[in-house]
Write a protein that holds these residues in place. Structure first.
Motif, PDB file in Angstrom:
ATOM      1  N   ARG A  51      22.686 -41.907  -1.715  1.00 23.44           N
ATOM      2  CA  ARG A  51      21.556 -41.766  -2.639  1.00 23.44           C
ATOM      3  C   ARG A  51      21.981 -41.337  -4.037  1.00 23.44           C
ATOM      4  NH1 ARG A  51      19.221 -36.368  -2.578  1.00 23.44           N
ATOM      5  NH2 ARG A  51      17.132 -37.245  -2.652  1.00 23.44           N
TER       6      ARG A  51
ATOM      7  N   GLU B  11      18.689 -45.104  -2.958  1.00 22.88           N
ATOM      8  CA  GLU B  11      17.678 -44.264  -2.324  1.00 22.88           C
ATOM      9  C   GLU B  11      17.087 -45.023  -1.148  1.00 22.88           C
ATOM     10  OE1 GLU B  11      15.889 -40.699  -1.949  1.00 22.88           O
ATOM     11  OE2 GLU B  11      16.890 -41.136  -3.855  1.00 22.88           O
TER      12      GLU B  11
ATOM     13  N   TRP C  39      19.673 -34.108   5.015  1.00 21.94           N
ATOM     14  CA  TRP C  39      18.588 -35.070   5.168  1.00 21.94           C
ATOM     15  C   TRP C  39      18.662 -35.792   6.518  1.00 21.94           C
ATOM     16  CZ3 TRP C  39      21.104 -33.802   0.793  1.00 21.94           C
ATOM     17  CH2 TRP C  39      20.344 -33.430  -0.325  1.00 21.94           C
TER      18      TRP C  39
ATOM     19  N   ARG D 143      15.612 -35.830   8.855  1.00 18.90           N
ATOM     20  CA  ARG D 143      14.532 -36.726   8.445  1.00 18.90           C
ATOM     21  C   ARG D 143      14.761 -38.136   8.995  1.00 18.90           C
ATOM     22  NH1 ARG D 143      13.008 -35.570   2.071  1.00 18.90           N
ATOM     23  NH2 ARG D 143      12.047 -33.509   2.395  1.00 18.90           N
TER      24      ARG D 143
ATOM     25  N   ASN E 115      14.883 -26.869  -1.273  1.00 19.20           N
ATOM     26  CA  ASN E 115      13.895 -27.924  -1.074  1.00 19.20           C
ATOM     27  C   ASN E 115      14.621 -29.267  -1.121  1.00 19.20           C
ATOM     28  OD1 ASN E 115      11.820 -29.828  -1.256  1.00 19.20           O
ATOM     29  ND2 ASN E 115      10.522 -28.486  -2.480  1.00 19.20           N
TER      30      ASN E 115
ATOM     31  N   ASP F  53      13.600 -32.099  -1.659  1.00 19.26           N
ATOM     32  CA  ASP F  53      13.122 -32.949  -2.758  1.00 19.26           C
ATOM     33  C   ASP F  53      13.085 -32.114  -4.023  1.00 19.26           C
ATOM     34  OD1 ASP F  53      12.574 -35.260  -1.081  1.00 19.26           O
ATOM     35  OD2 ASP F  53      10.878 -34.095  -0.302  1.00 19.26           O
ATOM     36  N   PRO F  54      14.092 -32.144  -4.870  1.00 16.67           N
ATOM     37  CA  PRO F  54      15.167 -33.143  -4.913  1.00 16.67           C
ATOM     38  C   PRO F  54      16.455 -32.743  -4.182  1.00 16.67           C
ATOM     39  CG  PRO F  54      15.216 -31.865  -6.917  1.00 16.67           C
ATOM     40  CD  PRO F  54      14.089 -31.302  -6.082  1.00 16.67           C
TER      41      PRO F  54
END
Length: 372
Positions: A31, A167, A199, A202, A267, A269-270
């Motif tokens: 990403r 992404e 990540w 997820r 967090n 994001d990002p």
């Protein structure tokens, strides 16, 4: 066989290299840029001491590959087998070290116990108040900024496609493989390897696999250059998290340090983590216990990164329990740097041969569902 690797840190790039070396057609999607996640934030410690015993076979496999890295990758990644010493300042730490040494011995790790005189003679300036230490002479350190790009470039030379700035959006299981939609286009392959770090949970959740993973950022720092005198990586056996520091001196003379300061929640994001300057004094007090001279040295930079921590502090590795052709290797909980080459080699072996000589059962993705 076609394989898509998600994530361009050390785990992903090492997997891409070893897959390509075994003849797979590999596409790696990252990403951001290669090696800019947890890998670049790493301390660079290549240690086996203190690992959960079930990780030791993988750690032994990885240590052998670290020793071959320069020849294998055609680049010096600054692996130096200078040893790993853990200092002990109280009887609780000594008891913990001896219990661990006994438990690790059947798994192939031999630790040397040092007394105060041996510490002073062999490692002057370290831990003047230490009552003992453990020493593992084959361990050492490597450069986190070099290793992932080196694996990615070596994989590219073997035919792998390395796509940065991709992404990832929707991932579809087609029955015969996977379609991965990304900002750089849609990619198809028969197998999908999830090395997405913090990540990774997820990605797993998209296939019905729920992993209790939290993202945290460590606090790292580096000093001005000094005369190069400290050869081993230095850590501590302690039950007090306020003293859980570690350090190493690079050949240019700078001392890299970390630990002691509490990790900060990140967090996703990002997914950017920053060092907290308010935590630095506490951290430096802990580091100074290991190396008192650091109190007189200027700190020139601090940094952090985004790491994925699984509830039981063990990684998720192996086949998906829900989806054929899906594999995972993420959640290394702040201690994956040493394991990286071994993880890549083991996952390539598993994907390409349907078996793995290194036992991975304790890292199964469904272990939390089975415990529920």
């Amino acid at each position: 066989m076609d394989v898509i690797v998600l994530g361009g840190g050390l785990m992903g790039t090492a997997s891409a290299y070893f897959l390509a070396r075994r003849g797979a057609r590999v596409t790696l999607l990252e990403r951001n840029r290669i090696g800019t996640g947890a890998t670049v934030a790493s301390f660079g410690n290549i240690r086996r001491t203190g690992r959960h015993p079930s990780q030791l076979p993988l750690a032994h496999r990885s240590l052998k590959l670290w020793g071959e890295a320069e020849r294998m990758l055609g680049r010096d990644v600054e692996f130096r087998a200078t040893g790993h010493i853990r200092l002990i300042f109280d009887e609780g730490g000594l008891a913990d070290m001896r219990a661990y040494a006994e438990a690790a011995r059947p798994w192939g790790l031999e630790l040397e116990e040092l007394g105060p005189r041996e510490i002073r003679a062999r490692f002057p300036g370290l831990g003047p108040e230490a009552i003992a230490a453990s020493f593992s002479p084959q361990d050492g350190s490597g450069n986190p900024r070099l290793i992932a790009p080196a694996f990615a470039e070596a994989a590219r030379k073997l035919g792998a496609e390395i796509v940065e700035g991709a992404e990832v959006g929707k991932i579809t299981s087609t029955g015969s493989g996977f379609l991965v939609a990304s900002s750089k286009g849609t990619f198809a392959a028969g197998c999908l390897l999830n090395t997405a770090g913090a990540w990774g949970a997820r990605i797993a959740a998209q296939f019905g696999e729920v992993i209790p993973l939290d993202a945290y950022g460590p606090q790292m720092g580096v000093t001005e250059p000094l005369p190069h005198r400290i050869l081993p990586v230095v850590g501590i056996w302690t039950r007090d998290k306020d003293y859980g520091a570690y350090l190493r001196q690079v050949e240019r003379g700078n001392i890299v340090f970390g630990g002691a300061a509490e990790r900060v929640a990140v967090n996703l994001d990002p997914g950017h983590a920053t060092a907290d300057p308010m935590r630095l004094p506490l951290q430096l007090r802990a580091v100074a216990r290991l190396l008192p001279a650091i109190a007189q040295v200027a700190i020139i930079r601090t940094w952090s990164g985004c790491e994925g921590y699984v509830r039981d502090m063990l990684p998720v590795m192996g086949r998906s329990a829900t989806t054929p052709g899906l594999f995972h290797a993420f959640g290394f909980s702040g201690h994956g740097f040493q394991l990286g080459p071994g993880v890549g080699d083991a996952m390539a072996e598993l994907i390409m041969t349907d078996c793995c000589e290194t036992l991975l059962d304790d890292f199964r993705v469904d272990r939390f569902a089975r415990a529920a």
